[in-house]
Design a protein around this motif. Structure first.
Motif, PDB file in Angstrom:
ATOM      1  N   GLY A 274     -12.423 -15.561 -32.085  1.00  0.00           N
ATOM      2  CA  GLY A 274     -13.254 -16.203 -33.096  1.00  0.00           C
ATOM      3  C   GLY A 274     -14.268 -17.162 -32.493  1.00  0.00           C
ATOM      4  N   TRP A 275     -13.837 -17.873 -31.457  1.00  0.00           N
ATOM      5  CA  TRP A 275     -14.747 -18.818 -30.798  1.00  0.00           C
ATOM      6  C   TRP A 275     -15.900 -18.090 -30.111  1.00  0.00           C
ATOM      7  N   ILE A 276     -15.560 -17.057 -29.315  1.00  0.00           N
ATOM      8  CA  ILE A 276     -16.601 -16.324 -28.592  1.00  0.00           C
ATOM      9  C   ILE A 276     -17.485 -15.547 -29.564  1.00  0.00           C
ATOM     10  N   GLY A 277     -16.828 -14.835 -30.510  1.00  0.00           N
ATOM     11  CA  GLY A 277     -17.600 -14.049 -31.467  1.00  0.00           C
ATOM     12  C   GLY A 277     -18.441 -14.911 -32.389  1.00  0.00           C
ATOM     13  N   GLY A 278     -17.868 -16.027 -32.848  1.00  0.00           N
ATOM     14  CA  GLY A 278     -18.633 -16.920 -33.722  1.00  0.00           C
ATOM     15  C   GLY A 278     -19.842 -17.512 -33.023  1.00  0.00           C
ATOM     16  N   ASP A 279     -19.672 -17.851 -31.756  1.00  0.00           N
ATOM     17  CA  ASP A 279     -20.805 -18.386 -30.996  1.00  0.00           C
ATOM     18  C   ASP A 279     -21.906 -17.346 -30.871  1.00  0.00           C
ATOM     19  N   ALA A 280     -21.506 -16.075 -30.636  1.00  0.00           N
ATOM     20  CA  ALA A 280     -22.504 -15.012 -30.521  1.00  0.00           C
ATOM     21  C   ALA A 280     -23.189 -14.747 -31.856  1.00  0.00           C
ATOM     22  N   VAL A 281     -22.443 -14.856 -32.965  1.00  0.00           N
ATOM     23  CA  VAL A 281     -23.029 -14.609 -34.283  1.00  0.00           C
ATOM     24  C   VAL A 281     -24.066 -15.675 -34.631  1.00  0.00           C
ATOM     25  N   PHE A 282     -23.749 -16.923 -34.376  1.00  0.00           N
ATOM     26  CA  PHE A 282     -24.627 -18.016 -34.812  1.00  0.00           C
ATOM     27  C   PHE A 282     -25.743 -18.345 -33.814  1.00  0.00           C
ATOM     28  N   ARG A 283     -25.529 -17.996 -32.559  1.00  0.00           N
ATOM     29  CA  ARG A 283     -26.536 -18.351 -31.556  1.00  0.00           C
ATOM     30  C   ARG A 283     -27.225 -17.140 -30.937  1.00  0.00           C
ATOM     31  N   GLY A 284     -26.678 -15.972 -31.167  1.00  0.00           N
ATOM     32  CA  GLY A 284     -27.263 -14.786 -30.557  1.00  0.00           C
ATOM     33  C   GLY A 284     -28.594 -14.404 -31.176  1.00  0.00           C
ATOM     34  N   GLU A 285     -29.335 -13.589 -30.463  1.00  0.00           N
ATOM     35  CA  GLU A 285     -30.642 -13.132 -30.930  1.00  0.00           C
ATOM     36  C   GLU A 285     -30.672 -11.609 -30.965  1.00  0.00           C
ATOM     37  N   GLY A 286     -31.559 -11.068 -31.781  1.00  0.00           N
ATOM     38  CA  GLY A 286     -31.714  -9.627 -31.879  1.00  0.00           C
ATOM     39  C   GLY A 286     -30.480  -8.970 -32.473  1.00  0.00           C
ATOM     40  N   HIS A 287     -29.968  -7.962 -31.752  1.00  0.00           N
ATOM     41  CA  HIS A 287     -28.785  -7.229 -32.228  1.00  0.00           C
ATOM     42  C   HIS A 287     -27.469  -7.917 -31.872  1.00  0.00           C
ATOM     43  N   VAL A 288     -27.537  -9.000 -31.110  1.00  0.00           N
ATOM     44  CA  VAL A 288     -26.302  -9.643 -30.628  1.00  0.00           C
ATOM     45  C   VAL A 288     -25.377 -10.074 -31.765  1.00  0.00           C
ATOM     46  N   PRO A 289     -25.867 -10.735 -32.824  1.00  0.00           N
ATOM     47  CA  PRO A 289     -24.944 -11.116 -33.906  1.00  0.00           C
ATOM     48  C   PRO A 289     -24.238  -9.921 -34.536  1.00  0.00           C
ATOM     49  N   TRP A 290     -24.980  -8.817 -34.724  1.00  0.00           N
ATOM     50  CA  TRP A 290     -24.367  -7.634 -35.323  1.00  0.00           C
ATOM     51  C   TRP A 290     -23.354  -7.002 -34.372  1.00  0.00           C
ATOM     52  N   LEU A 291     -23.670  -6.997 -33.080  1.00  0.00           N
ATOM     53  CA  LEU A 291     -22.709  -6.490 -32.099  1.00  0.00           C
ATOM     54  C   LEU A 291     -21.444  -7.344 -32.096  1.00  0.00           C
ATOM     55  N   ALA A 292     -21.624  -8.658 -32.214  1.00  0.00           N
ATOM     56  CA  ALA A 292     -20.465  -9.547 -32.236  1.00  0.00           C
ATOM     57  C   ALA A 292     -19.601  -9.308 -33.466  1.00  0.00           C
ATOM     58  N   LEU A 293     -20.233  -9.142 -34.628  1.00  0.00           N
ATOM     59  CA  LEU A 293     -19.468  -8.884 -35.852  1.00  0.00           C
ATOM     60  C   LEU A 293     -18.711  -7.562 -35.759  1.00  0.00           C
ATOM     61  N   ALA A 294     -19.372  -6.526 -35.241  1.00  0.00           N
ATOM     62  CA  ALA A 294     -18.699  -5.227 -35.103  1.00  0.00           C
ATOM     63  C   ALA A 294     -17.540  -5.321 -34.124  1.00  0.00           C
ATOM     64  N   ALA A 295     -17.738  -6.060 -33.031  1.00  0.00           N
ATOM     65  CA  ALA A 295     -16.659  -6.216 -32.052  1.00  0.00           C
ATOM     66  C   ALA A 295     -15.479  -6.970 -32.653  1.00  0.00           C
ATOM     67  N   LEU A 296     -15.779  -8.018 -33.421  1.00  0.00           N
ATOM     68  CA  LEU A 296     -14.696  -8.759 -34.077  1.00  0.00           C
ATOM     69  C   LEU A 296     -13.940  -7.874 -35.058  1.00  0.00           C
ATOM     70  N   LEU A 297     -14.670  -7.061 -35.807  1.00  0.00           N
ATOM     71  CA  LEU A 297     -14.031  -6.166 -36.773  1.00  0.00           C
ATOM     72  C   LEU A 297     -13.130  -5.155 -36.083  1.00  0.00           C
ATOM     73  N   ALA A 298     -13.504  -4.756 -34.861  1.00  0.00           N
ATOM     74  CA  ALA A 298     -12.689  -3.785 -34.129  1.00  0.00           C
ATOM     75  C   ALA A 298     -11.518  -4.437 -33.408  1.00  0.00           C
ATOM     76  N   VAL A 299     -11.748  -5.642 -32.860  1.00  0.00           N
ATOM     77  CA  VAL A 299     -10.749  -6.248 -31.982  1.00  0.00           C
ATOM     78  C   VAL A 299      -9.683  -7.037 -32.736  1.00  0.00           C
ATOM     79  N   VAL A 300     -10.081  -7.826 -33.732  1.00  0.00           N
ATOM     80  CA  VAL A 300      -9.119  -8.702 -34.414  1.00  0.00           C
ATOM     81  C   VAL A 300      -7.975  -7.914 -35.060  1.00  0.00           C
ATOM     82  N   PRO A 301      -8.230  -6.785 -35.777  1.00  0.00           N
ATOM     83  CA  PRO A 301      -7.091  -6.037 -36.320  1.00  0.00           C
ATOM     84  C   PRO A 301      -6.136  -5.532 -35.238  1.00  0.00           C
ATOM     85  N   LEU A 302      -6.669  -5.193 -34.059  1.00  0.00           N
ATOM     86  CA  LEU A 302      -5.795  -4.732 -32.977  1.00  0.00           C
ATOM     87  C   LEU A 302      -4.946  -5.870 -32.430  1.00  0.00           C
ATOM     88  N   ILE A 303      -5.542  -7.067 -32.338  1.00  0.00           N
ATOM     89  CA  ILE A 303      -4.752  -8.227 -31.911  1.00  0.00           C
ATOM     90  C   ILE A 303      -3.624  -8.495 -32.898  1.00  0.00           C
TER      91      ILE A 303
END
Length: 212
Positions: free
Chosen positions: A34-63
Motif C-alpha cells: 500500500g505504501w509503495i503503490g499509494g506513492d506511485a498512484v499519487f506521485r506518478g506521472e503518465g501511465h504510472v498511477p494506472w500501472l500501480a493500481l493494476a499491480a495492487l489489484l493483482a498483488v494484494v489478493p494474492l498476499i
C-alpha cells in the motif's frame, strides 16, 4: 404470552488453527504494498498511477490468499480447511488420517489428499523439540516422573504443527469411535473472491505494459 425461543447454539464450537507468522507477514506485506503503490498512484506521472493500481489489484489478493486467508476450523463433526484458493469441508467420517511430514496434510478414505496451509511445518522447531526431549530423557533416564506428566510434557514440547495435527487426529479418531452419522457432506469450493480480482489485475497490468 410466550417468550420467543432462543436460537439454538452449536453443540461444539469450532477450534480454529491459523499461522501467527502468516498473519503478521501478511499484514506487513499489505502495508508495504500500500505504501509503495499509494506513492506511485499519487506521485506518478503518465501511465504510472494506472500501472500501480493494476499491480495492487493483482498483488494484494494474492498476499491475502497466501497469508491471511489460510485457516482450519474443526469441531466434533467436521473439518473446514480454508486454503489460498479453495475451501474444503470434510466430515470426520470421510477422513482416514492427518499427518505432518514436510507439510501438514489430511487424507480421505476415497483417496483424496488436501494440504493444510494454515498449519505450516517448521523443521527447525521440530528439531528443537526433539533436542529438548532428548535432553529430558538424558536428565531422567529411568522415567521417574509420572506417565501423565510425561504425556503432558511431550505434548507441550512438540512442534506447533505436530500439536495441531495431534488434535485433529484425535477428533477424527473420536468420530470414528462414535460411528457418528455425518450431518454435512464433503465439498470443495473455489475462492473466486480471491481469484477474480487477481486475474483482472494481472490482465490490466499486462494490457497497460503492452500499450506502453
Amino acid at each position: 404470552m410466550t417468550s420467543p425461543t432462543p436460537p439454538t447454539e452449536p453443540a461444539h464450537a469450532d477450534r480454529t488453527y491459523r499461522s501467527g507468522a502468516g498473519l503478521v507477514s501478511g499484514a506487513l506485506l499489505i502495508l508495504l504494498a500500500g505504501w509503495i503503490g499509494g506513492d506511485a498512484v499519487f506521485r506518478g506521472e503518465g501511465h504510472v498511477p494506472w500501472l500501480a493500481l493494476a499491480a495492487l489489484l493483482a498483488v494484494v489478493p494474492l498476499i491475502v490468499a497466501f497469508t491471511l486467508r489460510p485457516a482450519v476450523f474443526a469441531d466434533e463433526e467436521r473439518i473446514r480447511i480454508r486454503n489460498p484458493f479453495r475451501t474444503i469441508v470434510l466430515p470426520w467420517t470421510d477422513v482416514s488420517t492427518v499427518r505432518a511430514a514436510y507439510s501438514s496434510e489430511i487424507f480421505t478414505h476415497a483417496g483424496g489428499r488436501y494440504q493444510l496451509w494454515a498449519v505450516p511445518v517448521s523443521l527447525r522447531e521440530r528439531k528443537r523439540a526433539a533436542r529438548k526431549a532428548s535432553q529430558q530423557a538424558h536428565d531422567d533416564p529411568y522415567g521417574r516422573t509420572s506417565v501423565h506428566a510425561d504425556v503432558r510434557d511431550a505434548q507441550a514440547r512438540a512442534a506447533a504443527a505436530d500439536r495441531t495435527v495431534s488434535d485433529l487426529r484425535e477428533l477424527a479418531e473420536r468420530a470414528a469411535a462414535r460411528k457418528a452419522v455425518p450431518t454435512t457432506t464433503a465439498s470443495v469450493r473455489w475462492a473466486y473472491e480471491v481469484i477474480a480480482p487477481a486475474v483482472v489485475g494481472a490482465v490490466l497490468l499486462a494490457v497497460l505494459l503492452a500499450i506502453g
